[in-house]
Structure formats: structure tokens, C-alpha cells
Scaffold this active site. Structure first.
Site, mmCIF file in Angstrom:
data_model
loop_
_atom_site.group_PDB
_atom_site.id
_atom_site.type_symbol
_atom_site.label_atom_id
_atom_site.label_comp_id
_atom_site.label_asym_id
_atom_site.label_seq_id
_atom_site.Cartn_x
_atom_site.Cartn_y
_atom_site.Cartn_z
ATOM 1 N N ASP B 165 0.946 -1.216 -0.153
ATOM 2 C CA ASP B 165 0.050 -0.080 -0.003
ATOM 3 C C ASP B 165 0.893 1.280 -0.250
ATOM 4 O OD1 ASP B 165 -1.860 -2.008 0.575
ATOM 5 O OD2 ASP B 165 -3.033 -0.875 1.802
ATOM 6 N N LYS B 228 -6.952 3.247 -3.648
ATOM 7 C CA LYS B 228 -7.315 3.053 -2.212
ATOM 8 C C LYS B 228 -7.768 4.605 -1.812
ATOM 9 C CE LYS B 228 -5.345 2.034 2.567
ATOM 10 N NZ LYS B 228 -4.304 1.133 3.009
ATOM 11 N N LYS B 264 -10.043 -0.068 -2.666
ATOM 12 C CA LYS B 264 -10.071 -0.377 -1.345
ATOM 13 C C LYS B 264 -10.434 1.064 -0.738
ATOM 14 C CE LYS B 264 -6.980 -1.408 2.702
ATOM 15 N NZ LYS B 264 -5.888 -1.874 2.969
#
Lengths: 302, 328
Positions: B165, B228, B264
């Protein structure tokens, strides 16, 4: 009563009165019921007086959630500060004396003198419990005599989230008598008023909102108590239930369902209105019904 | 690969009034974006109105159980605290493997930890298909030297992370230096090797939906496997309108290129109700093809306990209390 609290008296007949709809008091906000249902409040003569929100199971759950959130802050305030706040509540009810007197007249049929007496008793009772906030622990707890080198203390702590099923048809005094012992102990409370006098309970909610009682520490619902009772008794996040004059069937159901998470169930027998007003309806031992005991051992003489 | 749902906001003009992403707005090209990147103006009111509708679907009890299980299977169980310890990470991994006692409950999709805990998490999760995601690239600010961030990425992948991430440099993005952001994402993707790359836009710092849309397009073109919403360190974190903008960017990217990119939502999703609002959003914007842990994730920590609470409530009929569930 010749005047209507909801405001048509003294108006020219062509004016449409703006009637107040009474709302539930949950988490410091006034909310309509999630269900959309309403209770009709009639006056003592059977004429329409006002509409009130009727609490559903979900409103009860929301109120219990709000109480859980508020519990930490309310229970860890100093006892003296809780005392000051309850005294402020007494002041706020005093400030609404005229409203309560009028409601007790219109809705319960009390004459003016009796209504004034009831409101005075209510204010005195709130003040009385305000005083107990920082005193009941001395009376109920203590230093225990033991035969070993320790200090041994037993102290009272609030039970947690408490649902209070207020007595039916007991006016303002019934609500306050049900609420104050648990509140003074530092519990976060959900006060459930039955469907016979919702307006008085929701008016009390407005007094609570303008006192310094933190949002969620007291929530006021009006609804059909017998409908809400099983859900309150089943709810795993309720730590105690105070049942005021509910009768044997309700008390048996409460006891059975409360076993799910071993809730404390404090049952108070039914009383007449005069008996709710009587000094015997207030006691530090009622506060004791809503506390847990913590005993701590502390080494001495090292 | 399945087609994305046709039932998306621009196709439902009777429902939402106006399409928010590639409807009327798509024709307004401002020309601010760098080479080849169309700047799409998002209709903020339409997005918010459309996002609010996802929260009003009536979900019946049987569907609730399926929704709870689906949400659970899509959780990236996360701990990103300065006070994390190997013990805390191990506890989290155990919870990821078996969130509750009921054998019908699925395990979660992944655990998400800081790079130093990757090896330990892999060890605890050995033999399971729970993925290990790690935040890299000077999370959460992204303010470090590029070579340090790339090195951190490579070392985290070497330590065993399945998913990285990364955060984008919001300072550069807001200053209009989109090319730099693009290059850094592409370089990080290269550093990831076989590991999946999730690109955190930190939408709470991007100020406008237009920026969210541009950053989404930028990240996807630079090679993101997932986009995300947030780090979870900035408020507001994930919101429904922001997710809708990102989902529409994903849908449009898929239609244009045939490349499927995951989404996400992270931060601020604490209740089961919120989680299934997001499931509805994905279902109605991207379709069933995205409703799997491979293409939709919820980054959360406290959500899992609320899912367990509601699961228990479906079984017993009683409202539950947090005190009966592990506090982590």
C-alpha cells in the site's frame, strides 16, 4: 383548565394554532421515532392534546447505544461535579414550573395546588439526590476489618447502562423517582415512560437537555413499555433494569430474560400517587440497587 | 472477465438525476491534466445525491447474513500504530484466520501492517490464504526521498509482503506536478515486482472530487492494481461520495482499456451498516465482478467486531454488547 398548553387560548379564532409535537430525547438530541409511529396524548377530558413520538425497538437500541457512549464520561466525572449537575437539573425544572403545573392540570386533572405541590416535591427530590451523589459511597461502602497486613476497602461503582421502566400514571414524580437513584450513582440511563402520559416525560427530556447532564447520560423514550420491555431485558449491553410498579407478569419476564447476561434487576413495588410523593419513595438504598461493589486489598506496614 | 454492471449512476438517470462521472461532466475537458490524461469534472451534487441513495436500500435478514459474510471476507484487518508490537500483530493475524467462533464465518482477506512486521505476520499466517499487505513509501505522509521509498518497497516485498500500500505525494499532486506523481507510482510498481500495488490517494487531502477523479485516473494509468481512498490517519477518511467517484473512474478505465483495477475503502468504516452500504455501492457501480476480495477491500480494524456483533445478533435475536468480544 380553560387554556390549552399547545396554544390556542387567547388567539383569534381564524388563526391556525402551531401545535408542538413531542420528540424522544436520545443522545442529547430530540428525535422522531425511527418507526414513524406516534402516540396520541389526550387531556384529562379525552380531547386531543398533542402527538408524541412512539419509541420502537430500534429507538430503544439507539438510546442504549447513546447511553453506552456517554457512560465513560458521566461515570468518571467527580461525584461532586455530578452533584452540581443534578442540582442544575433541579433549577431547570424550577424554571419550567409553570409548564409542568399546567401539564399536570390538563393531563392528570390535578387542581392547581396539588400540581404545585407535586412539582415542588419533584424539585426537592432531584435536589435531595444531587446531595447524595458524593455521599452515598461513604454510607454504603467502607473499610473492612481484616486480620492481615492489608487495608481493605469496599467501594461502590456505577453498574453501567441502566434502563428504567417508569411507573404508569404516576405523573412527573414517578419519572423522577425512577430516574434519580440510578443517575446519582453515575449510571447512564434510558428512562422509558409508558404510553399514558408521554408528554410529561418528553417535557422532562427538554429540562434535561437544558441542564448540564451530558448528552446520552439520560435518554427519554415514550412508548408502550410492555412492547419495549423484552428487548431491553434481552439486550446484552444493558447492565441493569429498574422496574417500577410493573406487576408480577412483567417482573417474571424481566427476570427470565435478564438472565442472558446476568443483568441486575431492581424491582420496586407499585405505589399510589401519594406514596410516590412520600419521603419513603426516596432513599440512598435505592441508589444501592444500581451499583457494583469493588473490594480492593492494599498492603500496609511494609 | 465479466462486464462491469450497466446499472451504474450514469445509466440510471431516472434514479439519480444525472450521471456523476462520465455523464454530462465527462464532456467538460479543462485541459489541466498532463499528457493524455483527460480532466473530468465531477458533478459534486449528483455524486453526493447518488451516494446517499446507496444507504437507503432495504436489506432483509437473510441478505444481512450474506452481506456480513461478504464484508468479513473483504476486510484488510489493519493495525498501523506507533505502538504496534509483534505480539499485537500476532493477535491480529489469529483474528484474521478465525474472526469468530462460528465456523460459517469466513476469514478476512488480508492483514495490513507496517513493513517491519511483515515477516512475523507471514510466519503466523503460514499455510493460509490470508494475504499480508504492508504500507510502504514513507507511510502515511510519503514525504521522503524517492530512492528511500523505492528501497523500502523492495525490502518490504523481499520480507514477504503480497501487497504494497503506497501513498502518493499529495504535495506534488496539489501543486499540479502530476507527471512526478505518475512517475513515482510507475517506479513503485516496478519495485513491487510480483506484489500487488495499492495506491493510496488520501482523498481527505485532495480537497475536491475533481482531484479525486484525476488522481484515480493517474494512478490507474501508472499501473496501480488497486486504488485506495485513505491512510486512515487523516479525517475525513473514506466517504461514500469519494468511493463513488473512484469506482466510476475504475469503471471508465475498464471500459476504455479492458484492465480491471480494484478498490479499497479505508478508514472510518466501523459499522456493519456502513460496510454493506459500500457493498451496495460496488454492486451498483461496478457490478458482481468487483464484489470479491480480489477486487474490493475494506481497510478496517474495529469493523470486524461490529460484524461479529451483528452476526451474533442474527443468531440469537438479542442486541449484543462489545464487552463480550475481544478488544483489539
Amino acid at each position: 383548565m380553560s387554556t390549552n398548553h399547545n396554544g390556542s387560548a387567547g388567539q383569534s379564532s381564524d388563526r391556525e394554532p402551531v401545535r408542538k409535537t413531542y420528540k424522544l430525547y436520545v443522545g442529547g438530541a430530540f428525535v422522531r421515532s425511527e418507526s414513524g409511529y406516534a402516540l396520541r396524548q389526550n387531556d384529562v377530558n379525552g380531547a386531543f392534546f398533542a402527538n408524541c413520538a412512539k419509541a420502537s425497538r430500534k429507538d430503544l437500541r439507539d438510546a442504549i447505544g447513546a447511553a453506552r457512549t456517554a457512560f465513560g464520561g458521566w461515570s468518571t466525572r467527580s461525584a461532586f461535579n455530578r452533584s452540581q449537575i443534578l442540582f442544575r437539573l433541579a433549577e431547570m425544572i424550577e424554571g419550567r414550573r409553570a409548564t409542568f403545573v399546567e401539564l399536570l392540570g390538563s393531563l392528570c386533572g390535578r387542581d392547581r395546588a396539588a400540581a404545585e405541590r407535586e412539582v415542588s416535591t419533584v424539585i426537592d427530590r432531584v435536589f435531595w439526590y444531587a446531595g447524595w451523589c458524593d455521599k452515598f459511597t461513604q454510607i454504603l461502602g467502607g473499610v473492612n476489618p481484616i486480620a492481615s497486613p492489608y487495608n481493605n476497602f469496599t467501594v461502590a461503582e456505577p453498574t453501567g447502562v441502566v434502563v428504567l421502566l417508569a411507573p404508569r400514571s404516576a405523573g412527573l414524580i414517578g419519572l423522577v423517582t425512577a430516574l434519580l437513584p440510578a443517575l446519582a450513582a453515575g449510571n447512564a440511563c434510558v428512562l422509558v415512560a409508558d404510553d399514558d402520559l408521554p408528554v410529561i416525560a418528553l417535557e422532562l427530556g427538554e429540562a434535561l437537555a437544558t441542564s448540564d447532564v451530558p448528552a446520552g447520560a439520560v435518554n427519554v423514550l415514550s412508548g408502550t413499555t410492555s412492547e419495549l420491555l423484552p428487548h431491553a431485558a434481552d439486550h446484552m449491553d444493558v447492565n441493569a433494569i429498574g422496574s417500577f410498579g410493573r406487576g408480577a407478569d412483567d417482573e417474571r419476564e424481566l427476570g427470565q430474560r435478564a438472565a442472558s447476561n446476568i443483568k441486575r434487576v431492581a424491582v420496586f413495588a407499585a405505589r399510589s400517587h401519594d406514596e410516590w410523593c412520600d419521603a419513603s419513595a426516596q432513599s440512598p438504598y435505592f441508589v444501592e440497587r444500581f451499583v457494583e461493589w469493588k473490594t480492593s486489598w492494599h498492603p500496609v506496614g511494609v | 472477465m465479466n462486464q462491469p454492471s450497466k446499472n451504474s449512476s450514469s445509466g440510471q438517470s431516472s434514479d439519480s438525476g444525472a450521471g456523476s462521472g462520465n455523464g454530462a461532466g465527462a464532456s467538460h475537458r479543462t485541459g489541466r491534466a498532463p499528457a493524455g490524461l483527460p480532466a473530468i469534472t465531477v458533478d459534486a451534487r449528483a455524486v453526493e445525491a447518488r451516494a446517499a441513495r446507496f444507504t437507503r436500500r432495504s436489506i432483509k435478514n437473510e441478505a444481512k447474513r450474506a452481506a456480513l459474510a461478504a464484508a468479513m471476507s473483504m476486510v484488510d484487518l489493519t493495525t498501523l500504530e506507533g505502538m504496534d508490537t509483534p505480539g499485537k500483530v500476532e493477535r491480529l493475524c489469529r483474528k484474521a484466520l478465525q474472526p469468530g467462533l462460528d465456523p460459517r464465518l469466513p476469514r478476512v482477506a488480508a492483514v495490513c501492517v507496517y513493513p517491519t512486521f511483515v515477516a512475523h505476520a507471514r510466519q503466523v499466517l503460514e499455510g493460509s490464504d490470508v494475504r499480508v499487505a504492508a504500507v510502504a513509501t514513507a507511510f502515511p505522509s510519503g514525504q521522503s526521498f524517492l530512492d528511500v521509498r523505492l528501497d523500502e518497497t523492495r525490502r518490504t516485498v523481499d520480507a514477504g509482503a503480497h501487497e504494497i500500500d503506497m501513498v502518493i505525494d499529495r504535495g506534488a499532486f496539489l501543486a499540479g506536478d502530476h507527471a512526478r506523481v505518475f512517475d513515482e507510482i510507475a517506479a513503485t510498481k516496478e519495485a513491487c515486482g510480483a506484489a500487488h500495488l495499492k495506491v493510496i490517494l488520501e482523498t481527505g487531502e485532495l480537497s475536491t472530487y475533481d482531484n479525486v477523479r484525476t488522481a484515480s485516473d493517474l494512478a490507474m494509468r501508472a499501473g496501480a492494481d488497486f486504488i485506495k481512498t485513505s491512510t486512515g490517519k487523516i479525517a475525513p477518511a473514506s466517504t461514500m461520495p469519494v468511493c463513488l467517484v473512484m469506482a466510476e473512474a475504475i469503471r471508465d478505465h475498464y471500459r476504455a482499456t479492458g484492465v480491471q483495477v480494484g478498490l479499497k475503502a479505508a478508514g472510518g468504516i466501523r459499522t456493519s451498516k456502513q460496510a454493506w452500504h459500500y457493498l451496495v455501492l460496488i454492486k451498483e457501480t461496478l457490478g458482481d465482478a468487483w464484489l470479491t476480495p480480489d477486487w474490493f477491500r475494506i481497510g478496517a480494524s474495529s469493523l470486524v467486531n461490529d460484524l461479529l456483533l451483528q452476526w451474533e445478533r442474527l443468531d440469537t435475536g438479542r442486541y449484543q454488547s462489545a464487552v463480550y468480544f475481544s478488544n483489539d
